[in-house]
Motif scaffolding. Structure first.
Motif, PDB file in Angstrom:
ATOM      1  N   MET A 153      -1.618  -2.959  -0.995  1.00  0.00           N
ATOM      2  CA  MET A 153      -0.426  -2.670  -1.774  1.00  0.00           C
ATOM      3  C   MET A 153       0.024  -1.251  -1.464  1.00  0.00           C
ATOM      4  N   PHE A 154       1.239  -1.134  -0.926  1.00  0.00           N
ATOM      5  CA  PHE A 154       1.770   0.155  -0.488  1.00  0.00           C
ATOM      6  C   PHE A 154       3.131   0.342  -1.148  1.00  0.00           C
ATOM      7  N   MET A 155       3.193   1.231  -2.116  1.00  0.00           N
ATOM      8  CA  MET A 155       4.433   1.494  -2.837  1.00  0.00           C
ATOM      9  C   MET A 155       5.203   2.589  -2.092  1.00  0.00           C
ATOM     10  N   ILE A 156       6.471   2.305  -1.763  1.00  0.00           N
ATOM     11  CA  ILE A 156       7.171   3.213  -0.856  1.00  0.00           C
ATOM     12  C   ILE A 156       8.580   3.560  -1.334  1.00  0.00           C
ATOM     13  N   THR A 157       8.980   4.794  -1.054  1.00  0.00           N
ATOM     14  CA  THR A 157      10.371   5.234  -1.033  1.00  0.00           C
ATOM     15  C   THR A 157      10.499   6.071   0.236  1.00  0.00           C
ATOM     16  N   ASP A 158      11.671   6.630   0.459  1.00  0.00           N
ATOM     17  CA  ASP A 158      11.834   7.490   1.634  1.00  0.00           C
ATOM     18  C   ASP A 158      10.924   8.706   1.555  1.00  0.00           C
ATOM     19  N   ASP A 159      10.689   9.208   0.339  1.00  0.00           N
ATOM     20  CA  ASP A 159       9.978  10.473   0.175  1.00  0.00           C
ATOM     21  C   ASP A 159       8.562  10.349  -0.388  1.00  0.00           C
ATOM     22  N   LEU A 160       8.180   9.167  -0.831  1.00  0.00           N
ATOM     23  CA  LEU A 160       6.874   9.008  -1.468  1.00  0.00           C
ATOM     24  C   LEU A 160       6.273   7.660  -1.101  1.00  0.00           C
ATOM     25  N   LYS A 161       5.019   7.691  -0.657  1.00  0.00           N
ATOM     26  CA  LYS A 161       4.321   6.459  -0.290  1.00  0.00           C
ATOM     27  C   LYS A 161       2.919   6.508  -0.879  1.00  0.00           C
ATOM     28  N   VAL A 162       2.583   5.498  -1.676  1.00  0.00           N
ATOM     29  CA  VAL A 162       1.294   5.465  -2.363  1.00  0.00           C
ATOM     30  C   VAL A 162       0.586   4.149  -2.048  1.00  0.00           C
ATOM     31  N   GLY A 163      -0.621   4.253  -1.474  1.00  0.00           N
ATOM     32  CA  GLY A 163      -1.446   3.085  -1.203  1.00  0.00           C
ATOM     33  C   GLY A 163      -2.619   3.025  -2.156  1.00  0.00           C
ATOM     34  N   LEU A 164      -3.173   1.832  -2.348  1.00  0.00           N
ATOM     35  CA  LEU A 164      -4.252   1.636  -3.319  1.00  0.00           C
ATOM     36  C   LEU A 164      -5.529   1.163  -2.640  1.00  0.00           C
ATOM     37  N   LEU A 165      -6.662   1.754  -3.045  1.00  0.00           N
ATOM     38  CA  LEU A 165      -7.955   1.235  -2.591  1.00  0.00           C
ATOM     39  C   LEU A 165      -8.249  -0.093  -3.284  1.00  0.00           C
ATOM     40  N   THR A 166      -7.969  -0.170  -4.576  1.00  0.00           N
ATOM     41  CA  THR A 166      -8.108  -1.429  -5.330  1.00  0.00           C
ATOM     42  C   THR A 166      -6.796  -1.663  -6.054  1.00  0.00           C
ATOM     43  N   ASP A 167      -6.368  -2.938  -6.161  1.00  0.00           N
ATOM     44  CA  ASP A 167      -5.090  -3.173  -6.836  1.00  0.00           C
ATOM     45  C   ASP A 167      -5.284  -3.889  -8.170  1.00  0.00           C
ATOM     46  N   HIS A 168      -5.305  -5.227  -8.169  1.00  0.00           N
ATOM     47  CA  HIS A 168      -5.436  -5.944  -9.441  1.00  0.00           C
ATOM     48  C   HIS A 168      -6.911  -6.200  -9.752  1.00  0.00           C
ATOM     49  N   VAL A 169      -7.606  -5.100 -10.018  1.00  0.00           N
ATOM     50  CA  VAL A 169      -9.040  -5.140 -10.324  1.00  0.00           C
ATOM     51  C   VAL A 169      -9.241  -4.525 -11.706  1.00  0.00           C
ATOM     52  N   THR A 287       3.757  -4.921   1.334  1.00  0.00           N
ATOM     53  CA  THR A 287       2.407  -5.394   1.626  1.00  0.00           C
ATOM     54  C   THR A 287       2.050  -5.003   3.053  1.00  0.00           C
ATOM     55  N   ALA A 288       1.322  -3.922   3.182  1.00  0.00           N
ATOM     56  CA  ALA A 288       0.888  -3.454   4.494  1.00  0.00           C
ATOM     57  C   ALA A 288      -0.319  -4.265   4.958  1.00  0.00           C
ATOM     58  N   GLY A 289      -0.611  -4.194   6.251  1.00  0.00           N
ATOM     59  CA  GLY A 289      -1.808  -4.827   6.791  1.00  0.00           C
ATOM     60  C   GLY A 289      -1.641  -6.269   7.206  1.00  0.00           C
ATOM     61  N   LEU A 290      -0.417  -6.816   7.107  1.00  0.00           N
ATOM     62  CA  LEU A 290      -0.162  -8.190   7.524  1.00  0.00           C
ATOM     63  C   LEU A 290       0.579  -8.201   8.862  1.00  0.00           C
ATOM     64  N   HIS A 291       0.556  -9.359   9.537  1.00  0.00           N
ATOM     65  CA  HIS A 291       1.267  -9.487  10.806  1.00  0.00           C
ATOM     66  C   HIS A 291       2.752  -9.762  10.594  1.00  0.00           C
ATOM     67  N   LYS A 292       3.139  -9.995   9.353  1.00  0.00           N
ATOM     68  CA  LYS A 292       4.534 -10.208   8.997  1.00  0.00           C
ATOM     69  C   LYS A 292       4.936  -9.187   7.941  1.00  0.00           C
ATOM     70  N   VAL A 293       6.256  -9.023   7.761  1.00  0.00           N
ATOM     71  CA  VAL A 293       6.776  -8.025   6.827  1.00  0.00           C
ATOM     72  C   VAL A 293       7.144  -8.689   5.508  1.00  0.00           C
ATOM     73  N   ARG A 294       6.555  -8.189   4.423  1.00  0.00           N
ATOM     74  CA  ARG A 294       6.902  -8.660   3.074  1.00  0.00           C
ATOM     75  C   ARG A 294       7.112  -7.466   2.152  1.00  0.00           C
ATOM     76  N   THR A 295       8.224  -7.481   1.430  1.00  0.00           N
ATOM     77  CA  THR A 295       8.508  -6.458   0.437  1.00  0.00           C
ATOM     78  C   THR A 295       8.909  -7.122  -0.876  1.00  0.00           C
ATOM     79  N   SER A 296       8.930  -6.338  -1.932  1.00  0.00           N
ATOM     80  CA  SER A 296       9.406  -6.819  -3.229  1.00  0.00           C
ATOM     81  C   SER A 296       9.865  -5.615  -4.039  1.00  0.00           C
ATOM     82  N   PRO A 297      10.658  -5.835  -5.088  1.00  0.00           N
ATOM     83  CA  PRO A 297      11.040  -4.710  -5.956  1.00  0.00           C
ATOM     84  C   PRO A 297       9.830  -4.185  -6.709  1.00  0.00           C
ATOM     85  N   ASP A 298       9.975  -2.986  -7.289  1.00  0.00           N
ATOM     86  CA  ASP A 298       8.830  -2.363  -7.965  1.00  0.00           C
ATOM     87  C   ASP A 298       8.766  -2.713  -9.447  1.00  0.00           C
ATOM     88  N   HIS A 299       9.479  -3.771  -9.856  1.00  0.00           N
ATOM     89  CA  HIS A 299       9.474  -4.168 -11.271  1.00  0.00           C
ATOM     90  C   HIS A 299       9.060  -5.627 -11.409  1.00  0.00           C
TER      91      HIS A 299
END
Length: 353
Positions: A153-169, A287-299
């Motif tokens: 899970m990689f939350m992104i804007t032009d100026d800020l990018k935050v990745g998670l070691l654990t997500d829905h845990v 969603t980083a780390g996949l062979h395809k590109v998937r995005t979604s809104p942050d809400h």
């Protein structure tokens, strides 16, 4: 725009009782969006026509039954089902959740077979989607299985990018989940993603501590000293610019994040609370780390305002633009790494007809 094949953006409809349909329609009411891409909504043209009237949308919908009927310059709606659906805005309903999964599965299959180029997912309700044939906490875990990847899970804007070691845990399970292998895998995924998807040749990454004050030398937990710090040393030995662990409580307030290309948080709320505070309405879940590109809104589904016509489509529109940008960047990266001495024209995507 030149008469070339536009990028096909597949869109899963999400929970029909939430705001997903509204933000999708608001995004593509603007005809200029069709200059950038060709949207393909996986749902039912009858249902979306009903919602169009309910929400007083000006969108023009083009109903199709197969991907061979997709037209550029149109908002395509691929009929995944044709029966009527009873919609109750704001209600948690497993029957509606089943349609969200039908849409997601159809869109994912089209993505796997190159009938669409990228996937943008509208919000789902995690409780409503649980079923005998779908036991995933959300989109990411399902796509990780279907697309054979190592998702992050990689939350992104032009100026800020935050990745998670654990997500829905669950919070109680986080320290057991964070292992040296997990840390290395996730940071390597972020490093590669920044290079291939965002064009950053030598990424600079900050890592937040697991415990308050990164453990205070073992006074508030030993995980930072015994697990996180030694692993970061190994990663730095690979000539990667990875710094930390930093105490999470002051990292964002001090604006330290502005000097890094990405920040790695240990768990969900540690990363998403500051991210959404700083960028809500503009952020994108990638969603980083996949062979395809998937995005979604942050809400999420925002049941409390569903059907009222007041939802902000900003984050969904950003998710579409992010998917387009990442798709192009990734293709450029592949071209340059395959033949660094000669920049070749992008080969057209082979589609099933």
């Amino acid at each position: 725009m030149k008469k070339e094949e536009r990028i096909r953006v597949g869109i899963s409809i999400g929970d029909l009782n939430g705001i997903g349909s509204e933000v999708i329609m608001k995004t593509f009411e603007d005809p200029r969006m069709l200059d950038f891409c060709t949207p393909v909504i996986f749902a039912s043209v009858k249902v979306l026509s009903f919602l169009k009237k309910q929400l007083k949308s000006s969108i023009n919908l083009h109903g199709i039954d197969t991907t061979s009927q997709i037209l550029d310059g149109k908002v395509n709606v691929l009929n995944v089902w044709k029966e009527p659906v009873s919609i109750s805005f704001g209600k948690e309903d497993p029957a509606i959740g089943a349609y969200a999964i039908k849409s997601l599965k159809a869109a994912t299959q089209a993505l796997k077979s190159n009938e669409i180029d990228v996937l943008v997912t509208a919000p789902i309700n995690k409780a409503s989607i649980q079923a005998e044939d779908f036991k995933f906490p959300g989109h990411t875990d399902y796509l990780n299985q279907e697309l054979d990847g190592d998702s992050l899970m990689f939350m992104i804007t032009d100026d800020l990018k935050v990745g998670l070691l654990t997500d829905h845990v669950a919070l109680k399970d986080i320290t057991q989940a964070i292992t040296p292998e997990l840390i290395q895998n996730k940071i390597n995924t972020i490093y590669t993603t920044l290079q291939q998807d965002f064009g950053i040749s030598k990424p600079k990454i900050a890592v937040l501590g697991i415990n308050p004050h990164s453990g205070d030398n073992g006074v508030i937990g030993k995980e930072d000293d015994e697990v996180l710090k030694p692993t970061l040393e190994k990663i730095r030995a690979e000539n990667k610019l990875v710094y930390g662990p930093y105490a999470a409580d002051s990292f964002f307030g001090s604006n330290a994040y502005t000097t890094f290309d990405a920040i790695v948080a240990s768990y969900h709320d540690q990363g998403l609370i500051p991210f959404k505070t700083l960028s809500f309405g503009k952020g994108v879940n990638y969603t980083a780390g996949l062979h395809k590109v998937r995005t979604s809104p942050d809400h999420g589904t925002a049941f409390e305002i569903a059907g009222k016509g007041i939802a902000d489509a900003g984050s969904f529109k950003e998710a579409v633009f992010a998917a387009l940008t990442i798709f192009k960047k990734r293709n450029e990266y592949k071209t340059l790494t395959e033949n660094p001495l000669k920049k070749q024209a992008r080969k057209p995507v082979q589609r099933k007809r």
